[in-house]
Design an enzyme around this catalytic site. Structure first.
Site, PDB file in Angstrom:
ATOM      1  N   ARG A  49      17.701 -90.868  10.095  1.00  0.00           N
ATOM      2  CA  ARG A  49      18.593 -91.790  10.092  1.00  0.00           C
ATOM      3  C   ARG A  49      18.150 -92.973   9.637  1.00  0.00           C
ATOM      4  O   ARG A  49      19.043 -94.151   9.130  1.00  0.00           O
ATOM      5  CB  ARG A  49      19.186 -92.241  11.651  1.00  0.00           C
ATOM      6  CG  ARG A  49      20.189 -93.016  11.861  1.00  0.00           C
ATOM      7  CD  ARG A  49      20.965 -92.924  13.303  1.00  0.00           C
ATOM      8  NE  ARG A  49      20.212 -92.679  14.312  1.00  0.00           N
ATOM      9  CZ  ARG A  49      19.435 -93.649  15.050  1.00  0.00           C
ATOM     10  NH1 ARG A  49      19.685 -94.997  14.618  1.00  0.00           N
ATOM     11  NH2 ARG A  49      19.036 -93.347  16.050  1.00  0.00           N
ATOM     12  N   LYS A  90      33.121 -91.729  -5.677  1.00  0.00           N
ATOM     13  CA  LYS A  90      34.086 -91.636  -6.961  1.00  0.00           C
ATOM     14  C   LYS A  90      33.001 -91.305  -8.273  1.00  0.00           C
ATOM     15  O   LYS A  90      32.666 -90.212  -8.133  1.00  0.00           O
ATOM     16  CB  LYS A  90      34.414 -93.034  -6.948  1.00  0.00           C
ATOM     17  CG  LYS A  90      35.264 -93.732  -5.512  1.00  0.00           C
ATOM     18  CD  LYS A  90      36.172 -92.865  -5.210  1.00  0.00           C
ATOM     19  CE  LYS A  90      36.899 -93.371  -4.014  1.00  0.00           C
ATOM     20  NZ  LYS A  90      36.321 -93.945  -2.603  1.00  0.00           N
TER      21      LYS A  90
HETATM   22  N1  HCS Z   1      38.920 -95.530  -1.592  1.00  0.00           N
HETATM   23  C1  HCS Z   1      39.653 -94.194  -1.974  1.00  0.00           C
HETATM   24  C2  HCS Z   1      40.305 -93.474  -1.101  1.00  0.00           C
HETATM   25  C3  HCS Z   1      41.450 -93.909  -0.424  1.00  0.00           C
HETATM   26  S1  HCS Z   1      42.186 -93.567   1.210  1.00  0.00           S
HETATM   27  C4  HCS Z   1      40.769 -94.998  -2.840  1.00  0.00           C
HETATM   28  O1  HCS Z   1      41.464 -93.717  -3.605  1.00  0.00           O
HETATM   29  O2  HCS Z   1      41.056 -95.856  -3.257  1.00  0.00           O
END
Ligand code: HCS
Length: 397
Positions: A61, A211
């Site tokens: 952690r 992402k």
């Molecule tokens: N941050 C992401 C997850 C969406 S709930 C977005 O698609 O903008």
């Protein structure tokens, strides 16, 4: 890892920062340390590690060898002193903001934020008396006027999710610093390949590594980079105690992802340019928001601050019903939140990513029209993405 002072190229760094030279078997890739805890050689060493008097692992952690390689790689790629990994982008944002503020402080934000970031700020306001405002950062006079003596953090997304407005980071950093505040930038839409906010005055950069950094839609993770003293403090206090840590498998997958980050970002940018051109000329599309537009009013800023315009596009069709038809008619693109992966994703901010934002704030302060659609342009052949959108737009009556 090798000596990176000599290596200039981002592409080279993204491949070689995770070089595990000390690994006993000589494995080319980073070993995956799936362990919760670490055995101390003796009681004195255990005590010394807890007291911060000796380096060494304690508990996953707090730190994990695989995760540490990713933290160093991200710091290297963003040009930061240090990095810290989290279990999600929101984990990174929460930990950084909680470390920087206390009750009564004020956070000044760009006039668009990811919905859950807005939700976090609302919770901090309602439960802990932390104030926040959204301000249109296209106008530096407004930013200056919105600063308060209690402003401790200026928090910016650029380009903004989902409106894709671009904010001048250096100008905002100068105002923040003159007012005694720190600038925190969410760099998720750009990645360090396209934009390095620390070089434009930011103090801390946060990412949803879910992402583009991971890049393949198979994990949830977050990262913060900035000054070592701040992140050390965060590691041993907020992160440790909140526990929003990244798992080693996620770190391993992101390390694999960032080796191809520059290639993927180049293609995302190229594809998005072609898709935006198509949308601009389509009679059923009323507005297109894309930082790569030839006639973009902030062209000079974009050239100064961003290496490329990214893979995100927002656009509007005439009616909300039309947008719904479009999203229900795509075949290649997938109707899903998230972004920055090989598959093209389409979603409706007003009812999905930004549904948590009250409708008046969403429309009037953030500029998110009810009919706005957000597209994360993937790595498919651009003609296939365009053909898919074309057949879906044709279904709108
Ligand atoms: N941050 C992401 C997850 C969406 S709930 C977005 O698609 O903008």
């Amino acid at each position: 890892a090798r000596e990176f002072q000599e290596i200039q190229g981002f592409e080279t760094k993204s491949i070689h920062t995770a070089d595990p030279r000390s690994e006993v078997f000589g494995s080319l890739t980073v070993p995956l340390y799936m362990t919760s805890t670490y055995v101390f050689p003796n009681a004195e060493t255990g005590g010394a590690r807890f007291a911060g008097e000796e380096p060494g692992m304690i508990y996953s952690r707090i730190a994990n060898p695989t995760v540490e390689v990713l933290e160093k790689a991200m710091a290297e790629l963003e040009g930061a002193e240090a990095g810290l990994a989290f279990g999600s982008g929101m984990g990174a944002i929460s930990a950084v903001l909680i470390a920087m503020i206390k009750s009564g402080d004020h956070i000044l934000c760009s006039d668009g934020l990811y919905g859950c970031t807005y939700g976090l700020l609302t919770m901090l306001k309602e439960k802990f008396g932390v104030q926040f405002d959204l301000v249109d950062m296209a106008d530096m006079e407004r930013v200056r006027a919105a600063m308060r003596p209690e402003t401790k953090v200026v928090y910016v997304e650029t380009p903004i999710n989902p409106t894709l407005k671009v904010v001048d980071l250096q100008a905002v950093a100068d105002i923040a610093h003159a007012g005694g505040a720190q600038l925190v930038v969410d760099n998720t839409f750009m990645t360090p390949y396209l934009q390095q906010p620390l070089q434009h005055g930011a103090d801390v950069v946060v990412h949803s590594a879910t992402k583009y950094l991971g890049g393949h839609g198979d994990l949830i993770a977050g990262v913060a980079v900035g000054r070592k003293a701040f992140l050390d403090e965060l590691r041993f206090s907020t992160l440790k105690d909140i526990g929003a840590v990244m798992a080693p498998m996620e770190a391993w997958l992101i390390l694999r992802g960032i080796k191809t980050l520059s290639l993927r970002m180049e293609r995302h940018c190229e594809n998005a340019k072609k898709v935006a051109e198509f949308l601009h000329q389509h009679p059923k599309v009323t507005n297109v928001y894309f930082p790569g537009d030839e006639n973009h009013p902030q062209k000079d800023l974009i050239a100064r601050q961003m290496r490329g315009s990214g893979g995100m596009i927002a656009f509007e069709v005439e009616t909300l019903e039309g947008g719904r038809t479009l999203m229900n008619s795509v075949r290649l693109a997938q109707l899903a939140v998230s972004l920055g992966e090989a598959t093209t994703l389409i979603q409706h901010p007003a009812s999905m990513t930004h549904a948590v934002v009250p409708a008046d704030v969403r429309r009037d302060e953030m500029g998110i029209a009810d009919g706005l659609v957000r597209l994360s342009v993937g790595l498919e052949h651009p003609q296939d993405i365009i053909a898919d959108l074309e057949q879906a737009l044709a279904k709108i009556s």
